[in-house]
Design an enzyme around this catalytic site. Structure first.
Site, PDB file in Angstrom:
ATOM      1  CG  ASP A 225      -0.009  -0.144   2.596  1.00 18.75           C
ATOM      2  OD1 ASP A 225       1.141  -0.342   2.585  1.00 18.75           O
ATOM      3  OD2 ASP A 225      -0.908  -0.046   3.612  1.00 18.75           O
ATOM      4  CD  GLU A 226       5.214   1.666   2.737  1.00 15.80           C
ATOM      5  OE1 GLU A 226       6.172   1.458   2.017  1.00 15.80           O
ATOM      6  OE2 GLU A 226       5.102   1.686   4.071  1.00 15.80           O
TER       7      GLU A 226
END
Length: 608
Positions: free
Chosen positions: A527-528
């Site tokens: 999620d980065e």
């Protein structure tokens, strides 16, 4: 989800190249079987190939044609190189001549400034020398115009401007009443002429450096020419140190004596550089004699004469000669320098001319031999070309095409012997395998550098980009934005991993659409995301992050299942780091603050 997605894409795509080529190979097996139906036919085919290769070996003299052409081309290249060197050397000689003419203009200019009332003879001498210099400058423009680089013409115009300024100074000084002339004013005129000479010599130096890069064989001549040009200049400077005191009949000031000693010191160093290279002595033994004459005339008689004038000027300033007589006698001692310089260029030009003529002779002889061999071999070549070389050449072309990752062009099977079928079948099989390998390589390369879900750079591609920036020492000019999707695990847990993948893809699209094409966007983790922004300030990067933050949170995302979710992200911005580790730590620290302070916001590294 990702494995299923890749599987579906694979199922929907084209058949694998290996499947198509397997069919192709299956179809070709009967054709090869026909070509070698029996051992007896195979033996006959091998015998025919052997006979044809023996025939090809019998006409191996044709290889001499290739050798002859290569030797002729080398001789012609040597001829062109020598001819080009001669032309460039002639142009360089023109520039040397102009530099010497400008230096020679100083003597009548000194006489004109020294005379209380310049006589018609002095004015005529100065006008004559100036006309001689202007004529040389016209030749220099012609030589420079043959070079396409505009920089040479700009340098020449600058030198002409400096010369015009120097001439105006001389004219103003000689037009002034004798009782208003001072040693300082005369020195201004003298230095003006030296500046004009310096400006043109700079052009000659740059031209010499340019020529040496193109013609290494010109080094002895150009080196000697430049060394003697500098020697002539410092000889003139040493003599000019006494012109002002002589003109005003005053004792020689200390600064003039110091300038004279400096010039004499440089002369000694330059003279050691003018030892004639053996490469030129071999072709022009008279150079040694000219060097000895220069040493005797200038270093002996000339400097001795200057020393005598210095002795007279140390006391009352009662000189035994005036400026006109002084310049006449000292200029006479310069002539061997110019003759040595000219003879050096003559020797180099003569040597190049011999190389040019020899290269032309060798080219003619080589071509004559080659033509004789062609007449002898033409019959055999025609046969081999029709029955043997044509298919071999076709095979060569096919192999070359494969080496360059191209498929072989279509061929006419009737144009070559039947025994070459196996060879071309093998080439086609090789082509099939290579095409399959290229397709697999492209897919592997893409998979290695691209995130399969979002289509962005993956971590490995990001590391490659970081390595490139570090090698180019650009880390310090790069800003890093770290983006962490808020509550991504909650989205996965609540809506499912398919929804999480949709969110990741949507975030990637939004980021890519809001940054420049030159900026690098990578999926840094699940999620980065990371954005590398080059050539931007910290404020610029923060503005990009703020824009992305607003864009993501502006409206909820409609999921494919009919639900909607509000997507926000936390942003950390870092810059001005010496290393990637520092840059990452700064952006990560800012991201940590963003998440701790409530998420859905941008925080910039503040150095604290």
């Amino acid at each position: 989800m990702r494995e299923a997605e890749r599987a579906s894409l694979s199922d929907a795509g084209m058949r694998r190249p290996s499947d198509r080529y397997r069919d192709l190979l299956t179809l070709r097996r009967p054709e090869r079987a026909l070509s070698v139906a029996t051992d007896h036919e195979g033996a006959l085919a091998a015998l025919r190939i052997e006979r044809r290769f023996r025939l090809a070996a019998g006409i191996a003299i044709a290889c001499l044609f290739v050798l002859g052409v290569a030797l002729t081309a080398q001789s012609h290249q040597r001829f062109r190189r020598a001819a080009s060197s001669i032309l460039d050397l002639k142009d360089f000689r023109v520039l040397l001549d102009v530099a010497n003419r400008i230096a020679a203009e100083s003597s009548p200019a000194h006489n004109a400034m020294a005379e209380p009332v310049p006589t018609a003879e002095v004015r005529a001498a100065l006008d004559q020398v100036r006309a001689h210099v202007d004529k040389g400058l016209a030749h220099a423009r012609d030589a420079i115009d043959r070079d396409p680089h505009e920089g040479w013409r700009i340098s020449l115009r600058a030198a002409e401007t400096d010369l015009a300024v120097a001439r105006r100074l001389v004219d103003e000084i000689r037009a002034a009443p004798a009782d208003t002339r001072t040693l300082a004013s005369i020195e201004v005129g003298i230095q003006g002429m030296f500046r004009a000479g310096d400006s043109f010599r700079d052009l000659v130096r740059h031209r010499a450096s340019h020529l040496l890069q193109a013609h290494e064989d010109l080094f002895p001549a150009i080196f000697m020419g430049m060394a003697l040009l500098e020697f002539r200049d410092h000889a003139g400077r040493s003599a000019a140190s006494l012109v002002g005191p002589l003109a005003l009949r005053q004792p020689i000031p200390l600064q003039n004596l110091a300038a004279l000693r400096r010039a004499e010191g440089r002369l000694a160093g330059l003279w050691n550089l003018t030892e004639v290279p053996n490469a030129l002595l071999d072709s022009q033994p008279g150079l040694r004699r000219l060097r000895q004459e220069t040493e005797q005339k200038f270093l002996g008689e000339g400097l001795a004469f200057v020393g005598a004038i210095v002795d007279e000027g140390r006391g009352s300033g009662e000189y035994s000669v005036d400026v006109t007589e002084y310049t006449r006698r000292i200029v006479e001692t310069f002539q061997p320098i110019l003759r040595l310089q000219g003879a050096t260029i003559d020797a180099a030009e003569a040597k190049l001319a011999r190389k040019r003529d020899l290269a032309l002779l060798m080219a003619g002889l080589t071509m004559s031999v080659v033509l004789g061999l062609v007449i002898v071999a033409v019959g055999a070549i025609l046969y081999v070309q029709r029955r043997l070389l044509k298919p071999l050449i076709q095979a060569r072309d096919d192999v070359v095409a494969l080496a360059h990752e191209r498929s072989p062009a279509g061929r006419d099977a009737a144009s070559y012997a039947r025994e070459f079928s196996d060879l071309f079948d093998a080439i086609d099989v090789l082509d099939a395998h290579l095409q399959e390998r290229r397709a697999m390589t492209r897919e592997l390369r893409r998979a290695a550098l691209v995130d399969g879900l979002t289509g962005l750079m993956n971590r490995r591609a990001l590391e490659d980009e970081i390595a490139r920036l570090a090698k180019a020492d650009l880390i310090g000019k790069t800003c890093l934005i770290l983006i962490d999707v808020d509550n991504f695990k909650t989205i996965n847990d609540r809506f499912g991993h398919a929804a999480g993948d949709q969110v990741a893809r949507w975030v990637a699209v939004q980021i890519r659409s809001r940054v420049r094409a030159s900026d690098k966007v990578a999926r840094f983790g699940g999620d980065e995301f990371a954005v590398l922004i080059g050539d931007a300030s910290l404020a610029d990067a923060a503005a990009v992050a703020e824009d992305l933050c607003r864009t993501l949170s502006a409206a909820p995302l409609d999921l494919s299942g009919g639900q909607e979710v509000r997507v926000t992200a936390s942003f950390g911005v870092g810059s001005d780091a010496a290393t990637w580790e520092d840059l990452l730590e700064r952006a990560d620290s800012a991201l940590y603050r963003s998440k701790n302070e409530g998420r859905n916001r941008v925080r910039v590294w503040s150095g604290s």
